[in-house]
Design a protein around this motif. Structure first.
Motif, mmCIF file in Angstrom:
data_model
loop_
_atom_site.group_PDB
_atom_site.id
_atom_site.type_symbol
_atom_site.label_atom_id
_atom_site.label_comp_id
_atom_site.label_asym_id
_atom_site.label_seq_id
_atom_site.Cartn_x
_atom_site.Cartn_y
_atom_site.Cartn_z
ATOM 1 N N ASP A 189 3.624 -9.794 -4.713
ATOM 2 C CA ASP A 189 3.335 -8.379 -4.429
ATOM 3 C C ASP A 189 2.306 -7.818 -5.390
ATOM 4 O O ASP A 189 2.431 -7.981 -6.602
ATOM 5 C CB ASP A 189 4.619 -7.548 -4.573
ATOM 6 N N PHE A 190 1.327 -7.134 -4.835
ATOM 7 C CA PHE A 190 0.380 -6.376 -5.650
ATOM 8 C C PHE A 190 0.612 -4.903 -5.321
ATOM 9 O O PHE A 190 0.363 -4.475 -4.193
ATOM 10 C CB PHE A 190 -1.059 -6.803 -5.347
ATOM 11 N N SER A 191 1.126 -4.153 -6.287
ATOM 12 C CA SER A 191 1.546 -2.771 -5.984
ATOM 13 C C SER A 191 0.381 -1.807 -6.148
ATOM 14 O O SER A 191 0.464 -0.834 -6.876
ATOM 15 C CB SER A 191 2.720 -2.382 -6.879
ATOM 16 N N TRP A 192 -0.708 -2.133 -5.464
ATOM 17 C CA TRP A 192 -1.895 -1.298 -5.513
ATOM 18 C C TRP A 192 -1.823 -0.256 -4.398
ATOM 19 O O TRP A 192 -1.192 -0.475 -3.379
ATOM 20 C CB TRP A 192 -3.161 -2.155 -5.352
ATOM 21 N N GLY A 193 -2.510 0.852 -4.590
ATOM 22 C CA GLY A 193 -2.479 1.890 -3.568
ATOM 23 C C GLY A 193 -2.664 3.247 -4.220
ATOM 24 O O GLY A 193 -3.184 3.344 -5.346
ATOM 25 N N CYS A 194 -2.238 4.305 -3.527
ATOM 26 C CA CYS A 194 -2.498 5.662 -4.021
ATOM 27 C C CYS A 194 -1.634 6.026 -5.237
ATOM 28 O O CYS A 194 -2.100 6.762 -6.115
ATOM 29 C CB CYS A 194 -2.341 6.667 -2.888
ATOM 30 N N ASP A 195 -0.394 5.538 -5.311
ATOM 31 C CA ASP A 195 0.411 5.795 -6.520
ATOM 32 C C ASP A 195 -0.209 5.103 -7.727
ATOM 33 O O ASP A 195 -0.292 5.667 -8.819
ATOM 34 C CB ASP A 195 1.857 5.279 -6.339
ATOM 35 N N GLY B 54 -6.215 5.692 -12.094
ATOM 36 C CA GLY B 54 -7.555 6.200 -11.804
ATOM 37 C C GLY B 54 -8.376 5.278 -10.922
ATOM 38 O O GLY B 54 -9.540 5.547 -10.655
ATOM 39 N N TYR B 55 -7.780 4.184 -10.466
ATOM 40 C CA TYR B 55 -8.456 3.304 -9.502
ATOM 41 C C TYR B 55 -7.412 2.680 -8.596
ATOM 42 O O TYR B 55 -6.235 2.598 -8.928
ATOM 43 C CB TYR B 55 -9.315 2.232 -10.185
ATOM 44 N N MET B 56 -7.868 2.242 -7.399
ATOM 45 C CA MET B 56 -6.935 1.751 -6.377
ATOM 46 C C MET B 56 -6.423 0.346 -6.677
ATOM 47 O O MET B 56 -5.310 -0.014 -6.301
ATOM 48 C CB MET B 56 -7.617 1.714 -5.001
ATOM 49 N N GLY C 143 0.798 -1.225 0.000
ATOM 50 C CA GLY C 143 0.000 0.000 0.000
ATOM 51 C C GLY C 143 0.827 1.270 0.000
ATOM 52 O O GLY C 143 1.719 1.445 -0.839
ATOM 53 N N ASP C 144 0.582 2.135 0.970
ATOM 54 C CA ASP C 144 1.156 3.484 0.984
ATOM 55 C C ASP C 144 1.846 3.782 2.312
ATOM 56 O O ASP C 144 1.637 3.081 3.301
ATOM 57 C CB ASP C 144 0.033 4.516 0.807
#
Ligand code: NAD
Ligand code: IPM
Ligand code: MN
Length: 355
Positions: free
Chosen positions: A44-50, A56-58, A14-15
């Motif tokens: 790893d899933f590099s999802w988050g605010c970046d 345009g989606y998390m 995440g962040d």
């Protein structure tokens, strides 16, 4: 060929400090696996605010499909000052909790040996609670709207939804847990004086299910008085069952009286194991300290121990907790929130070495 046990773990760091405490905790878990004869195959899933800034989606639309094959999910935290705070929450955290029906949010609140509670004069015997937080409905139903936005007549409406099925299953889980703990006590967090629909139903369900658990000493407390009780008489509390929002608030308080918000651990659990469960510290992305390398890794590592327990590696889970306790008792490697000057890395290395 040996038959080494292996588990697939989906990792969403995440962040903010999620990116710091997740690798820290994982290094301890990998060491526990090395010693215990199993491996964690982490993806790893590099999802988050970046990721959101780029796409345009998390997380992608098929995120739950991608996560579903894993034995468990390990989450850091999401949230950044660059983005409205409901976006990461409703774009990632809650869709996973709800989508995988992780309706139990299990949150131990325990003062570990060697930590001085801000309550003063309190020891490990005084603060040993666990919150069973409803994690799928209630105040987090997402239902509501804003009307006449920005005008003097604006109205915002946020509806809490409590279903009999939703309340029964969480209350029953809490009674089961209480019946297996030495003190067999259950405190139900209510507010049936002001919330005459939802919490009156909640209380009725608690009273009805209590009949099935004569060995459990159950008491209802209004949430405001319960918060005060956690501070003034924590030794009188064992299992606490609470709605989504009440449990959220009580568990930050529980972590604080256990020494730091950085100590709190949590499991978002689908007890039927129909879907993967998700483990995370209770704290957020802590933008105020992110990037400094000083985040307390214990909440995330403790959550990692809960993950190990969940996947069936109970002995490794116990070893991780003993290592954390040993480091705290030794009193050396401690991050600034615990009054020390160690970095996340130093404290993590001490825990791994204590395994
Ligand atoms: P927070 O938990 O991030 O931080 C609150 C305070 O506690 C800060 O002063 C922080 O520095 C401190 N703190 C938290 N964890 C710590 C640690 N491990 N070590 C040392 N100090 C620690 O809560 P917040 O400030 O209300 O929220 C920040 C962001 O995180 C928001 O965007 C919020 O929505 C998000 N959040 C996300 C999750 C999640 O992804 N599960 C959980 C909570 C908050
Ligand atoms: C937590 C967090 C979340 C919650 C937010 C990020 C939605 O505060 O895990 O405690 O309220 O559940
Ligand atoms: Mn919270």
């Amino acid at each position: 060929m040996g038959t080494k046990r292996s588990y697939g773990i989906a990792v969403i760091a995440g962040d903010g400090i999620g990116l710091e405490v997740v690798p820290a905790a994982l290094s301890v878990l990998h060491e526990a696996g090395r010693q215990g004869g199993f491996t964690l195959e982490c993806k790893d899933f590099s999802w988050g605010c970046d990721y959101h800034a780029e796409n345009g989606y998390m997380m992608p639309e098929n995120a739950l499909e991608l996560l579903e094959p894993y034995n468990a999910i390990f989450l850091g935290a999401v949230g950044s000052p660059q983005i409205a705070e409901h976006v990461p929450v409703w774009g990632l955290v809650l869709p996973i909790r709800k989508g995988f029906d992780q309706y139990v949010n299990l949150r131990p609140m325990r003062l570990l040996p060697g930590i001085v509670s801000p309550l003063g004069g309190r020891g490990v015997k005084d603060v040993d609670m666990v919150c069973v937080r409803e994690n799928s409905e209630g105040e987090y139903s997402g239902i509501g709207k804003r009307r006449l936005i920005g005008t003097p007549g604006e109205v915002a409406e946020q509806t809490a939804i409590f279903t009999r099925r939703g309340v029964e299953r969480i209350v029953r889980y809490a009674f089961e847990l209480a019946s297996r703990r030495p003190r067999k006590m259950l405190a139900s967090a209510t507010k049936s004086n002001a919330l005459q629909h939802s919490m009156v139903m909640w209380d009725e369900i608690v009273d009805a299910i209590a009949e099935d658990y004569p060995s459990v000493w159950a008491t209802s407390y209004h949430i405001d008085a319960l918060a005060a009780r956690m501070v003034s008489h924590p030794q009188t509390l064992d299992v606490i069952v609470a709605s989504n929002l009440f449990g959220d608030i009580l568990t930050d308080l529980g972590a604080a009286i256990s020494g730091s918000l950085g100590m709190g651990a949590s499991g978002n659990i689908n007890p039927e194991r129909r879907y993967p469960s998700m483990f995370e510290a209770i704290h957020g992305s802590a933008p105020d300290i992110a990037g400094q390398g000083i985040a307390n890794p214990i909440g995330a590592t403790w959550a990692g121990a809960m993950l190990l327990q969940h996947i069936g590696e109970a002995e490794a889970a116990r070893r991780v907790m003993r290592a954390i306790e040993r480091v705290l008792l030794a009193g050396e490697a401690r991050t600034p929130d615990l009054g020390g000057d160690a970095t996340t890395e130093q404290m993590t290395a001490a825990i791994a070495a204590a395994l």
